[in-house]
Write an enzyme that holds these catalytic residues in place. Structure first.
Site, PDB file in Angstrom:
ATOM      1  N   GLY A 157       0.684  -1.325   0.250  1.00 29.07           N
ATOM      2  CA  GLY A 157       0.026   0.048  -0.229  1.00 29.07           C
ATOM      3  C   GLY A 157       0.785   1.194  -0.391  1.00 29.07           C
ATOM      4  N   CYS A 175      12.560   4.616  -4.021  1.00 28.70           N
ATOM      5  CA  CYS A 175      11.622   3.990  -5.346  1.00 28.70           C
ATOM      6  C   CYS A 175      13.340   4.026  -6.451  1.00 28.70           C
ATOM      7  CB  CYS A 175      11.088   4.734  -5.445  1.00 28.70           C
ATOM      8  SG  CYS A 175       9.783   4.620  -3.836  1.00 28.70           S
TER       9      CYS A 175
END
Length: 236
Positions: A157, A175
């Protein structure tokens, strides 16, 4: 279908492996019986770096180096590359059945992003999205999003930086991006703890996903030792 009802389960401060165990419990429940209650897991993690399914940039020697910083390292089945989770970060794992919602993954990720943009707005902050997944304030990421979907059931999530120690991110390219990170506290120039962020998140999630929420007790947990000031309270 009628307006979905989701159980909000507050896990408090838990290890990443324990949160994954709890996630599997709820994912398996929805897979075996899609009409069973869906779940919104809320938690904080002890320091951990997690790596998504695109792992080619992170050889084992680099992961071992991260462990020397005092954090755990886990490879996961979520999308994306590497990020950090730790105390002061509100982590939300929705367990939904997209098939029953008649919605796709792109819609789902977009709704998660809109939910967090709305949360930032409730604090008077102007956040935005971009072609890069996540939520940003200017060029700094305030919320990472990485999901997994199997047989229409979602897991993993979002992770919203509230008052997390941002120095943990200096050891990685979050990321896989050469961009900065920020937090609600840094942007507001005052401490915004996780607990203060929970109600805005639940309000925004209910509105963006057109669902009702109610609290539910978590399953038995193996909790991390030690207090975490301001962490999400869980049921005993």
């Amino acid at each position: 279908m009628s307006r979905p009802v989701l159980e909000v389960v507050r896990l408090g401060l838990v290890s990443y492996s324990e949160a994954m165990r709890v996630q599997r419990f709820y994912v398996d429940r929805v897979k075996s019986r899609p009409s069973s209650a869906w779940t919104l897991l809320l938690c904080e993690h002890s320091p951990v770096y997690t790596i998504g399914i695109r792992t080619s940039q992170y050889p084992d020697r680099d992961l071992d180096l991260l462990r020397t910083k005092g954090a755990e390292v886990h490879k996961t089945n979520r999308g994306g590359l590497i990020t950090f989770h730790g105390p002061g970060q509100l982590v939300c794992y929705p367990i939904l059945h997209l098939g029953l919602l008649k919605k796709g993954i792109r819609w789902y990720v977009g709704q998660l992003e809109r939910t967090v943009v709305d949360v930032c707005g409730q604090f008077g902050l102007r956040a935005n999205t971009s072609p890069l997944t996540g939520v940003w304030i200017r060029d700094h990421k305030v919320c990472a999003i990485g999901i997994h979907c199997s047989r229409y059931v979602t897991s993993h999530g979002l992770a919203l930086n509230c008052d997390v120690d941002l120095s943990w991110f200096s050891h990685i390219a979050p990321c896989g991006l050469d961009k900065g990170v920020t937090s609600l506290s840094r942007e507001m120039q005052r401490r915004i703890c996780v607990e203060e962020s929970v109600h805005p998140l639940l309000h925004s999630f209910s509105r963006n996903f057109n669902c009702d929420l109610h609290d539910a007790a978590p399953p038995h947990l193996h909790r991390d030792p030690g207090p975490c000031p301001g962490h999400i309270s869980g049921h005993s």
